[in-house]
Design a protein around this motif. Structure first.
Motif, PDB file in Angstrom:
ATOM      1  N   ASN A  78      -8.039  -9.193  -9.519  1.00  0.00           N
ATOM      2  CA  ASN A  78      -7.729  -8.195  -8.512  1.00  0.00           C
ATOM      3  C   ASN A  78      -7.258  -8.871  -7.225  1.00  0.00           C
ATOM      4  O   ASN A  78      -7.934  -9.745  -6.689  1.00  0.00           O
ATOM      5  N   ARG A  80      -6.379  -8.467  -3.222  1.00  0.00           N
ATOM      6  CA  ARG A  80      -6.760  -7.571  -2.145  1.00  0.00           C
ATOM      7  C   ARG A  80      -5.492  -7.036  -1.482  1.00  0.00           C
ATOM      8  O   ARG A  80      -4.440  -7.679  -1.521  1.00  0.00           O
ATOM      9  N   PRO A  81      -5.600  -5.873  -0.851  1.00  0.00           N
ATOM     10  CA  PRO A  81      -4.432  -5.350  -0.131  1.00  0.00           C
ATOM     11  C   PRO A  81      -4.000  -6.327   0.955  1.00  0.00           C
ATOM     12  O   PRO A  81      -4.785  -7.178   1.401  1.00  0.00           O
ATOM     13  N   ASP A 109      -0.382  -3.713  -2.096  1.00  0.00           N
ATOM     14  CA  ASP A 109      -1.289  -4.354  -3.043  1.00  0.00           C
ATOM     15  C   ASP A 109      -0.432  -4.859  -4.191  1.00  0.00           C
ATOM     16  O   ASP A 109       0.340  -4.090  -4.775  1.00  0.00           O
ATOM     17  N   ALA A 114      -2.245   0.044  -8.169  1.00  0.00           N
ATOM     18  CA  ALA A 114      -3.430   0.012  -7.313  1.00  0.00           C
ATOM     19  C   ALA A 114      -3.485   1.289  -6.478  1.00  0.00           C
ATOM     20  O   ALA A 114      -2.460   1.839  -6.095  1.00  0.00           O
ATOM     21  N   THR A 115      -4.688   1.763  -6.229  1.00  0.00           N
ATOM     22  CA  THR A 115      -4.902   2.915  -5.357  1.00  0.00           C
ATOM     23  C   THR A 115      -5.545   2.413  -4.076  1.00  0.00           C
ATOM     24  O   THR A 115      -6.570   1.734  -4.126  1.00  0.00           O
ATOM     25  N   LEU A 116      -4.930   2.748  -2.939  1.00  0.00           N
ATOM     26  CA  LEU A 116      -5.428   2.292  -1.654  1.00  0.00           C
ATOM     27  C   LEU A 116      -6.094   3.426  -0.891  1.00  0.00           C
ATOM     28  O   LEU A 116      -5.626   4.566  -0.926  1.00  0.00           O
ATOM     29  N   ASP A 163      -8.873  -1.310  -1.980  1.00  0.00           N
ATOM     30  CA  ASP A 163      -8.373  -0.812  -3.264  1.00  0.00           C
ATOM     31  C   ASP A 163      -9.526  -0.231  -4.065  1.00  0.00           C
ATOM     32  O   ASP A 163     -10.675  -0.212  -3.612  1.00  0.00           O
ATOM     33  N   GLU A 164      -9.243   0.216  -5.253  1.00  0.00           N
ATOM     34  CA  GLU A 164     -10.250   0.869  -6.097  1.00  0.00           C
ATOM     35  C   GLU A 164     -11.351  -0.089  -6.552  1.00  0.00           C
ATOM     36  O   GLU A 164     -12.387   0.344  -7.061  1.00  0.00           O
ATOM     37  N   SER A 168     -10.647  -5.579   0.274  1.00  0.00           N
ATOM     38  CA  SER A 168     -10.153  -4.943   1.492  1.00  0.00           C
ATOM     39  C   SER A 168      -9.694  -5.942   2.542  1.00  0.00           C
ATOM     40  O   SER A 168     -10.011  -7.125   2.472  1.00  0.00           O
TER      41      SER A 168
END
Length: 186
Positions: A78, A80-81, A109, A114-116, A163-164, A168
């Motif tokens: 994963n 990070r944004p 992201d 990805a969901t922010l 993100d999910e 962060s």
């Protein structure tokens, strides 16, 4: 990773190395110890290259050798944004009703799909967070009515995007209060 070869001759010493040839496209990203331990020479990025090709030679002390091409698979971790920014300068005209839009935040992201989520957070630089609300989609709104003549002209907020998977980043932002022309009164 580790490379391991065998030689039918007893008490043979095998030496490993990266070599040029077909399939050596990613050799520069790795080092290979003589004992067969493969190491990265720089950070690898799944989004840039999910698999990398290297060419390896193993030889004995008599220079008898065999070469092969191998694929190194990069694990997708994963990310990070990044690049948390306000889409435009954050400002609000005086005397606007509670819930008026101030601006929008954006971030990137590298992970596909990805969901922010955006939120105001307590911390250094967030002294005026309570005067605003931040929707999870990044829309900043007022939580108070501001009057330029009796309030401060700048406000400080601390924004987090995650993100999910809860990776962060945070950023400090300034909101400016604009002085609008008001009708005269008695």
């Amino acid at each position: 990773g580790e490379f391991n070869a065998s030689d039918q001759d007893a008490n043979t010493t095998l030496t490993y190395g990266l070599v040029s040839g077909t399939g050596d496209a990613a050799n520069a990203l790795f080092s290979l110890d003589a004992n067969g331990t493969l190491r990265t020479e720089q950070s690898l990025d799944y989004e840039a290259n999910a698999s990398l090709s290297i060419r390896v030679r193993v030889k004995d002390e008599h220079d008898a050798a065999v070469e092969g091409t191998f694929v190194v698979t990069v694990a997708d971790l994963n990310d990070r944004p990044e690049n948390l920014l306000a889409a435009s300068p954050l400002s609000i005209g005086e005397n606007q009703p509670v819930g008026s839009p101030v601006g929008n935040f954006n971030a990137i992201d590298q992970d596909a799909n990805a969901t922010l989520f955006y939120e105001l957070v307590n911390g250094s630089g967030g002294s005026d967070n309570g005067l605003f609300t931040l929707e999870t989609n990044g829309t900043l709104r007022t939580a108070a009515t501001f009057d330029f003549e009796s309030n401060a002209s700048t406000y400080f907020i601390l924004v987090r995007v995650r993100d999910e998977h809860n990776a962060s980043i945070e950023g400090n932002f300034t909101v400016n209060l604009l002085d609008l022309n008001e009708d005269p009164f008695d």
